[in-house]
Structure formats: C-alpha cells, structure tokens
Design an enzyme around this catalytic site. Structure first.
Site, PDB file in Angstrom:
ATOM      1  N   LYS A   1      -1.586  -1.447  -3.933  1.00  0.00           N
ATOM      2  CA  LYS A   1      -2.659  -0.459  -3.835  1.00  0.00           C
ATOM      3  C   LYS A   1      -1.993   0.894  -3.974  1.00  0.00           C
ATOM      4  O   LYS A   1      -1.236   1.327  -3.096  1.00  0.00           O
ATOM      5  CB  LYS A   1      -3.400  -0.564  -2.500  1.00  0.00           C
ATOM      6  CG  LYS A   1      -4.485   0.510  -2.342  1.00  0.00           C
ATOM      7  CD  LYS A   1      -5.136   0.474  -0.966  1.00  0.00           C
ATOM      8  CE  LYS A   1      -6.135   1.625  -0.823  1.00  0.00           C
ATOM      9  NZ  LYS A   1      -6.741   1.669   0.534  1.00  0.00           N
TER      10      LYS A   1
ATOM     11  N   TYR B   1       0.861  -1.184   0.000  1.00  0.00           N
ATOM     12  CA  TYR B   1       0.000   0.000   0.000  1.00  0.00           C
ATOM     13  C   TYR B   1       0.895   1.232   0.000  1.00  0.00           C
ATOM     14  O   TYR B   1       1.541   1.552   0.994  1.00  0.00           O
ATOM     15  CB  TYR B   1      -0.899  -0.032   1.237  1.00  0.00           C
ATOM     16  CG  TYR B   1      -1.922   1.072   1.356  1.00  0.00           C
ATOM     17  CD1 TYR B   1      -2.218   1.939   0.306  1.00  0.00           C
ATOM     18  CD2 TYR B   1      -2.623   1.242   2.547  1.00  0.00           C
ATOM     19  CE1 TYR B   1      -3.164   2.936   0.432  1.00  0.00           C
ATOM     20  CE2 TYR B   1      -3.572   2.236   2.690  1.00  0.00           C
ATOM     21  CZ  TYR B   1      -3.837   3.077   1.634  1.00  0.00           C
ATOM     22  OH  TYR B   1      -4.785   4.064   1.778  1.00  0.00           O
TER      23      TYR B   1
END
Length: 314
Positions: free
Chosen positions: A168, A140
């Site tokens: 992400k 992320y």
C-alpha cells in the site's frame, strides 16, 4: 481484456473505520453492518484496524473481536486484511498470529513509526512478521506518518520473501514506486485516493481507499474503465471524484469519514481521543464536497473485478 496486473486482494479495498457506540465502546453490530454495506457497494476487500480504523486507540482484544465480526459478516465474499503494524516487532508478530487464528486473509503491516529505524531494521521487521504466519503480507509505506520511507532497494529485497506480496503506497513518489514495480512482482495499491489513476498508469493493481466509504461505486467504475482500456472514461470519473478526494481530507481523514457515514445513516459513531469529532463548520463543508462529487455514476453496478490468489477471498 484486462490491462492491469493480477491483484492478490482485489482491485478496490476500503480501510474501514471502526464504529463506536455513543459511549466510546466498540460497536460490533455496526462494524458487521458497515462491512456488509461496503462490500455491497463495490469493495473487493476491507482493511480492519488500519489507521482509519483508529488502531492506535483500540486494544488487542478489541482488534480481535472486530476482525472476527467482519470476517463473519463478509469473509466469504471479500478479502479481509488485518492491520497489525506497530513500532514493536514482537507486538506486531503477536497481532499477526492472533489475526491468523481469527481467519484473516492477509496482513497489512505499516512501517514502524516514531522509532525511525534504519533500512536494515525495517527489512528485518517485515521479514520477521512475514515469517511468523502463513498469511500474505501487504507492506504499508507511509513516511508522512511513520517518519521513514521504505527505500527502493529495501523494497526490492523484501519482494524476495514468498509471503510479502503487495504494497500500500502512500509515499506519493511515482518514480521510485515505478522502479520497484519494474523490478519485482509486488502488487502495488495506491494509498492515496487522488493518485489512484496515475498509479494504475505505471503498473499498480488497485487502491486501498478512504473515500470508498462513500464513493465505492465511482471508484470501482474508474478502475474498471482503466482496466478495460478506456482511459478517457477513467479520467472523467477521476475528475468527477476530485471534490470528495479533497473533502475527505480537509481535516484528519477518520474524523471526516465518520461524519460522512453519519450523514448517510451508516454506523460510525464518535472518534476516540486524541481525535476530535467534526465541528458543525466541518460538517457543513463536507455536505458541499459530497454534493459536488459524482459518487455513483451511471452503470456503477458494474463492479471492478480481479483475479485473486489461492486462499484469498474472492
């Protein structure tokens, strides 16, 4: 014929809020009910204990209970990823191993925040977490919250690890992300709802969403339209969603999302300090934003679908 790359966790994933009881305690029944609703609405997967799940203010024990409740509710029909990222590598590894024992299908690992480690430290952190379990890892990358981006060369090097499979991306840098996608097999998921369509155009596989708490049918339809080779329909759906893309982030996203769920009679409850619940003025504006967006387009029962990796929920 699909035009999008293979998605290891499906196309549409919601970073789910953590429902709390009025007294601030964990609402496990509410979490199971919300997870079921989100999957029924068109989500292929859920992230539990991410930023939107208020992970900084939930204990390790609460994270474990929450993950197990969601897995029991939807783990046979959706990918369930555990958010395990912290700014302490040892703690992150502990959470990752706990998530594996609970049965998580994958791990979401945020860039260590506050400490501002150098790129070598970031690489060592992600590799150590990926080495600690047999679960696939989604990195992320959100420098607006963590203070440090994962630079292109670092991401390319991390892609060589067999269990680091996805990203992400909330960095909003289409150029650098495009370079990583061109040089690796990492599956990129947009981490910004409003940038989903442009990210799909340069090679992303899907979205990890906040807006999908209330807009999953339209988001799934947008992704499916692009995947089917209909960019005009995808663009129309994107434009129809612009009011909620803006509205859900007029204040901190967890605050607005929980308010939106409450308006719809879905489990949410209050936020935990230092967050503060939405004000009456913020709720009034949210009602306008929800009304202005097209959240359930005609034919929204047709879900976005995607091949999934072996061992990951379908």
């Amino acid at each position: 014929m699909s035009v999008l790359p293979v998605a290891p966790f499906g196309r549409l994933i919601t970073a789910m809020v953590t429902p709390f009881l009025p007294d601030g305690g964990l609402d496990l029944d509410g979490a199971a009910a919300l997870a079921s609703h989100l999957v029924d609405a068109g989500n292929d997967g859920l992230v539990i204990s991410g930023t939107t799940g208020e992970s900084p203010t939930t204990s390790d024990a609460e994270k474990d209970l929450l993950l197990r409740a969601v897995l029991e509710a939807v783990g046979d029909r959706a990918a369930v990823l555990a958010g395990v990222g912290t700014n302490d590598t040892r703690h992150t590894i502990e959470l990752a191993r706990s998530a594996e024992r609970a049965g998580a299908h994958g791990l979401l690992v945020v860039t260590p925040y506050y400490s501002k480690p150098p790129q070598a430290g970031l690489a060592a952190h992600f590799r150590a977490v990926a080495d600690a379990t047999g679960l696939p890892v989604m990195i992320y990358d959100i420098p607006g919250r963590t203070g440090v981006p994962v630079l292109t060369e670092t991401m390319v090097a991390l892609a060589e690890h067999p269990r680091i499979v996805a990203v992400k991306d909330a960095k909003a840098d289409l150029e650098e992300s495009s370079w990583v996608m061109a040089r690796t097999d990492l599956a990129y998921y947009s981490g910004d709802d409003v940038l989903t369509l442009p990210f799909l155009a340069v090679g992303a596989v899907g979205l990890v969403s906040v807006a999908a708490h209330v807009a999953a049918p339209a988001l799934a339809a947008m992704i499916a339209a692009f995947d089917a080779g209909d960019p005009v329909a995808a663009r129309r759906l994107h434009q129809d969603l612009l009011p909620i893309f803006k509205g859900i982030f007029r204040t901190q996203g967890v605050i607005t999302t929980k308010a939106a769920l409450t308006l719809r009679g879905l489990p949410a409850g209050p936020v935990r300090p230092p967050l503060a619940d939405a004000t009456e003025a913020e709720i009034a504006q949210l009602r306008l934003d929800l009304a202005a967006a097209v959240l359930e387009p005609p034919g929204s029962e047709a879900r976005a679908t995607a091949p999934v990796a072996a061992g990951v929920a379908s």
